[in-house]
Design an enzyme around this catalytic site. Structure first.
Site, short mmCIF file in Angstrom:
data_model
loop_
_atom_site.label_atom_id
_atom_site.label_comp_id
_atom_site.label_asym_id
_atom_site.label_seq_id
_atom_site.Cartn_x
_atom_site.Cartn_y
_atom_site.Cartn_z
N GLY A 18 30.38 40.50 -65.31
CA GLY A 18 30.02 39.54 -64.10
C GLY A 18 29.15 38.53 -64.75
O GLY A 18 28.37 38.15 -63.90
N ALA A 19 29.46 38.05 -65.72
CA ALA A 19 28.62 36.89 -66.42
C ALA A 19 29.02 35.44 -66.20
O ALA A 19 28.85 34.63 -66.87
CB ALA A 19 28.53 37.18 -67.92
N ARG A 21 28.59 33.54 -63.69
CA ARG A 21 27.72 32.69 -63.01
C ARG A 21 26.53 33.59 -62.69
O ARG A 21 26.38 34.66 -63.03
CB ARG A 21 27.88 32.14 -61.74
CG ARG A 21 28.57 33.11 -60.81
CD ARG A 21 28.95 32.53 -59.45
NE ARG A 21 30.56 31.96 -59.69
CZ ARG A 21 31.61 32.69 -59.58
NH1 ARG A 21 31.58 33.77 -59.37
NH2 ARG A 21 32.73 31.83 -59.84
N GLY A 22 25.23 32.97 -62.12
CA GLY A 22 24.09 33.85 -61.71
C GLY A 22 23.37 34.39 -63.06
O GLY A 22 23.24 34.12 -64.27
N ILE A 23 23.02 35.74 -62.51
CA ILE A 23 22.04 36.53 -63.65
C ILE A 23 22.68 36.86 -64.73
O ILE A 23 22.21 36.62 -65.73
CB ILE A 23 21.43 37.72 -62.83
CG1 ILE A 23 20.62 37.35 -61.73
CG2 ILE A 23 20.94 38.89 -63.68
CD1 ILE A 23 20.12 38.68 -60.65
N GLY A 24 24.12 37.26 -64.67
CA GLY A 24 24.61 37.70 -65.70
C GLY A 24 25.09 36.55 -66.97
O GLY A 24 24.89 36.66 -68.04
N LYS A 43 35.98 38.56 -63.56
CA LYS A 43 37.28 38.38 -63.20
C LYS A 43 37.57 36.79 -62.83
O LYS A 43 38.85 36.58 -62.76
CB LYS A 43 37.44 38.98 -61.79
CG LYS A 43 37.48 40.35 -61.66
CD LYS A 43 37.85 41.01 -60.43
CE LYS A 43 36.91 40.37 -59.32
NZ LYS A 43 37.62 40.84 -58.08
N ASP A 75 38.68 43.13 -64.64
CA ASP A 75 38.10 43.67 -63.37
C ASP A 75 37.75 45.08 -63.73
O ASP A 75 38.46 46.01 -64.39
CB ASP A 75 39.35 43.62 -62.45
CG ASP A 75 38.97 44.34 -60.87
OD1 ASP A 75 38.04 45.13 -61.01
OD2 ASP A 75 39.83 44.07 -60.08
N TYR A 169 25.72 50.62 -49.40
CA TYR A 169 25.41 49.67 -50.43
C TYR A 169 24.29 50.49 -51.14
O TYR A 169 24.31 50.44 -52.64
CB TYR A 169 24.82 48.51 -49.71
CG TYR A 169 24.18 47.47 -51.02
CD1 TYR A 169 25.08 47.05 -52.09
CD2 TYR A 169 22.88 47.17 -51.01
CE1 TYR A 169 24.44 46.36 -53.06
CE2 TYR A 169 22.32 46.43 -52.11
CZ TYR A 169 22.86 45.71 -53.14
OH TYR A 169 22.36 45.01 -54.07
#
Length: 403
Positions: A18-19, A21-24, A43, A75, A169
């Site tokens: 999951g890299a 965008r954001g924290i990754g 993905k 994925d 969650y």
């Protein structure tokens, strides 16, 4: 003291899920400054209609920052895709030293509002995906001189208020943390460090902006504080650093960074940040003892003051309706309408549907007006239900009344 030879990620290979965008991506960029190899396993091969970036644009940024990058379409629910990416990483970089399980799905919904498709998505990505990625990378981590697995998940806390508002969650995120707890013990003989990292405040990312709007940036920090914390963890000797539930703020402070103002998206509000879920450092106000008469008098005083300060400008800016369920007093339902007409407030329910329902006692109401009781923090513990953005707007509205 840490062994100086480990205080760099130069030449190390990080496998980050999951890299895009954001924290990754921030963790990848921080590692790239040392000259690390970064595998982006995500993905986003094509642009998202609402979110910026792809694995390829992220790869360009990482290489521009000084690292080498291998973007892989993955994925984490698909075992073969994960295995193919692991094989490609080993072929290109000679091994894997670090795994960052960052990919995650979120839905802060209660039981009746959580459909099974969303439930299965969270379980498959968060808990199962973390287990799968770690499992397939472990044979290669065993060959690394300083192997680490870092899961972006919260400290385990069995307090019921972390389950009540969004049990599905919570189960999914705690699944990631339980993977760390078990694997830390299982692979300690191999010298593999397995830890978790969680932010103390909300981190403003493109995904958070899509969910809550740009307004939420004022109450959040940049991903940089998480990436700095991750860097400090991942450069520690693995045999002396495993089985921990780290919190970003505590990690960077331990490294000598005492002033955290520069991490805030809005430095002028660096002390008014919204807490992230699952941390007990942000308690909800206690009710204490009270009489019905004291409660009624206090509530009337508060809502009279609010009514006297409502203006069309506030209505235009806030555009939300609030229902207050105040326990321990007569006529315990009150409303604040900052959406319709010139705004209004009073006893009873609003005419339309409330955007936020707030459960509290009269002392919490007084603390709300004084700024001690934060609707955004209470949202995470289930005391505030409904629209998170509306809760943040109420916080800003109340703050403006004090000026």
């Amino acid at each position: 003291m840490f062994n100086a030879c480990y205080r760099t990620l130069a030449g190390r290979t990080l496998f980050i899920t999951g890299a895009t965008r954001g924290i990754g991506k921030a963790i990848g960029l921080r590692a790239a400054k040392d000259g690390a190899n970064v595998v982006i396993a995500a993905k986003s091969a094509k642009p998202h209609p609402k979110l910026p970036g792809t694995i390829y644009t992220a790869a360009e940024e990482i290489e521009a920052a000084g690292g080498k990058c291998l973007p892989c379409v993955v994925d984490v629910r698909e075992e073969q895709q994960v295995q193919d990416a692991v094989n490609a990483a080993v072929k290109q970089f000679g091994g894997i030293d670090i795994v960052v399980n960052n990919a995650s799905a979120i839905s802060l919904t209660d039981t009746l509002a959580t459909d099974m498709k969303r439930y299965d998505l969270m379980q498959s990505i968060n808990a199962r995906g973390t287990f799968l990625v770690s499992k397939l990378c472990l044979p290669h981590l065993k060959k690394s001189p300083n192997p680490h697995i870092l899961n972006l998940s919260p400290p385990l806390n069995m307090s019921k208020h972390w389950f009540r508002p969004h049990v599905a969650y919570t189960i999914a995120k705690y699944g990631m943390s339980m993977c760390a707890l078990g694997m830390a013990e299982e692979f300690a003989p191999d010298g593999i460090a397995v830890n978790t990292l969680w932010p103390k405040t909300v981190i403003f990312t493109a995904a958070i902006e899509m969910l809550t709007g740009s307004e939420s940036a004022r109450f959040a920090r940049k991903p940089d504080i998480v990436s700095d914390a991750a860097y400090f963890i991942l450069t520690k000797p693995s045999r002396s650093c495993t089985g921990n539930f780290f919190v970003d703020e505590e990690v960077v402070k331990a490294e000598g960074i005492k002033d955290l103002t520069h991490y805030a998206c809005d430095p002028s509000n660096a002390h008014g940040l919204m807490p992230d879920p699952f941390l007990d450092e942000f308690p909800v106000a206690d009710s204490g003892s009270q009489t019905v008469e004291e409660g009624n008098a206090a509530i009337n005083k508060v809502f009279t003051a609010i009514q006297n300060n409502i203006s069309p400008a506030y209505v235009q800016n806030v555009q939300s309706v609030y229902l207050f369920k105040i326990k321990g007093v007569e006529d315990g339902l009150w409303y604040l309408d900052l959406k319709n007409g010139n705004g209004s407030c009073g006893k009873g329910k609003p005419e339309g549907k409330a955007d936020c329902t707030i459960s509290m006692d009269y002392k919490s109401l007084l603390d709300l007006v004084s700024g001690k009781w934060k609707p955004s923090a209470a949202f995470m513990t289930g005391k505030v239900a409904g629209d998170l953005q509306a809760a943040m707007k109420l916080e800003k509205f109340v703050e403006s009344l004090k000026n």
